[in-house]
Write an enzyme that holds these catalytic residues in place. Structure first.
Site, short mmCIF file in Angstrom:
data_model
loop_
_atom_site.label_atom_id
_atom_site.label_comp_id
_atom_site.label_asym_id
_atom_site.label_seq_id
_atom_site.Cartn_x
_atom_site.Cartn_y
_atom_site.Cartn_z
N LYS A 144 -62.77 127.32 -117.96
CA LYS A 144 -62.33 127.81 -119.28
C LYS A 144 -62.83 129.24 -119.48
O LYS A 144 -62.08 130.12 -119.92
CB LYS A 144 -62.86 126.90 -120.39
CG LYS A 144 -62.12 125.57 -120.45
CD LYS A 144 -62.77 124.52 -121.36
CE LYS A 144 -62.00 123.21 -121.24
NZ LYS A 144 -62.57 122.08 -121.96
N GLN A 167 -67.57 121.05 -125.55
CA GLN A 167 -67.13 120.20 -124.44
C GLN A 167 -67.62 118.77 -124.65
O GLN A 167 -68.80 118.53 -124.92
CB GLN A 167 -67.65 120.78 -123.11
CG GLN A 167 -67.14 120.07 -121.87
CD GLN A 167 -65.64 120.24 -121.63
OE1 GLN A 167 -65.03 121.21 -122.06
NE2 GLN A 167 -65.04 119.28 -120.95
N ASP A 226 -59.56 122.95 -130.22
CA ASP A 226 -59.29 121.65 -129.59
C ASP A 226 -58.36 120.81 -130.46
O ASP A 226 -57.80 119.82 -129.98
CB ASP A 226 -60.61 120.87 -129.44
CG ASP A 226 -61.13 120.84 -128.02
OD1 ASP A 226 -60.30 120.88 -127.10
OD2 ASP A 226 -62.36 120.75 -127.85
N1 GUN Z 1 -63.50 116.75 -122.34
C1 GUN Z 1 -62.40 116.35 -121.64
N2 GUN Z 1 -61.28 116.92 -122.14
C2 GUN Z 1 -61.66 117.70 -123.17
C3 GUN Z 1 -60.96 118.56 -124.07
O1 GUN Z 1 -59.74 118.70 -124.04
N3 GUN Z 1 -61.74 119.20 -124.99
C4 GUN Z 1 -63.09 119.02 -125.05
N4 GUN Z 1 -63.75 119.68 -126.00
N5 GUN Z 1 -63.76 118.24 -124.23
C5 GUN Z 1 -63.06 117.60 -123.30
#
Ligand code: GUN
Length: 294
Positions: free
Chosen positions: A54, A98, A121
């Protein structure tokens, strides 16, 4: 018949290129750089890999990108303080924490602390509510990526029947909302659903998001259907496949012989998630400019 492969990797690359061009224009015309903050708590190996991707992809697209790496035994109050600081930081337009968070930290408390307008998100209840009643707002990245690929593959999906297998907050539920908003007829299946094979065979669109390798069988699929496989399962090294091989939730070879189009794993839905995160961050930046608070 062998299904067309939906190339999510190439689509994500084109999406990121478009975003990078928009970022360059925003900088030149408004002097504003979209800012993304990612918060990682603990040292879950898969989360570390995702967060590094990311951060790298945000930088490559020209974003201001910061990552906060907090220790796994950090107090919940410290995580909430980090979020409060980022909410107040004008250089930050998007915040992502995350998941999963370590035990002892209440994920909902943390998500609720994020300013909904910075919630790239789309997990905050305000944004889940916006999605369910058709108001604009950030949409969870994985289902958003699924919709982009679906619209690219099928064009209009109005009136089509869709089966979403999985009811998670991150994928299944928002996916169903997006399909509904696009006028599909939507069924949500889950672990207690009894007639999955039958439901599958009626679906023009099948989205598998259960987290179980090879769960969806070839004979659950309607001939010519579009199959989106959201699963990313690393097979146990003691199993029959090579160590660490990644597979989806769909028995790919069997499904490919029946479906009209299918996403592979890897290279299908996965790459779309980060592209959509960047898109949501850019949109959050543009929304702030439009409301005049930039
Ligand atoms: N963990 C797995 N997929 C995601 C996601 O799309 N966003 C976040 N914040 N954590 C994750």
């Amino acid at each position: 018949m062998s299904a067309t492969l939906i190339d999510g990797k190439a689509f994500a690359e084109r999406t990121r290129e478009r975003i990078a061009r928009d970022v360059t224009r925003l900088k030149a015309e408004k002097g504003v750089v979209p800012g993304l903050a990612v918060v990682l708590v603990g040292d879950d190996p898969a989360s570390r890999v995702y967060v590094a991707s990311k951060e790298r992809q945000a930088r490559e697209a020209g974003f201001h990108s910061v990552t906060y790496r907090l220790s796994g035994d950090v107090a919940e109050a410290e995580v909430l303080k980090t979020i409060a600081d980022l909410n107040a930081d004008p250089a930050i337009h998007g915040i992502l924490v995350q998941l999963p968070l370590p035990e002892g930290i209440d994920s909902w408390k943390v998500i609720l602390a994020i300013d909904p307008d910075k919630d790239v998100d789309g997990f905050h209840p305000v944004n889940a509510g916006r999605l369910s009643i058709g108001l604009p707002g950030p949409v969870p990245c994985t289902p958003k990526g699924c919709m982009m690929l679906l619209e690219d593959t099928l064009g209009d999906i109005s009136g089509k029947s869709a089966l979403v297998i999985g009811r998670s907050t991150i994928v299944g539920k928002p996916m169903a909302m997006l399909l509904l908003a696009a006028n599909a007829t939507v069924t949500i299946a889950h672990s207690r659903t009894r007639n999955l094979a039958e439901l599958g065979r009626q679906a023009d669109i099948l989205v598998a998001a259960v987290g179980k390798p090879h769960f969806v069988q070839g004979d659950w699929i309607k001939p010519g259907a579009v199959v989106l496989d959201v699963g990313i399962n690393r097979l146990d090294p003691t199993e029959e496949y090579p160590k660490g091989r990644l597979v989806g939730d769909v028995d790919f070879e069997a499904a490919r012989a029946v479906a009209g189009a299918i996403t592979p794993v890897p290279g299908g839905i996965g790459p779309m998630t980060i592209a959509c995160l960047l898109d949501n961050t850019l949109a959050a930046c543009q929304a702030r400019l439009e409301t005049g608070s930039e």
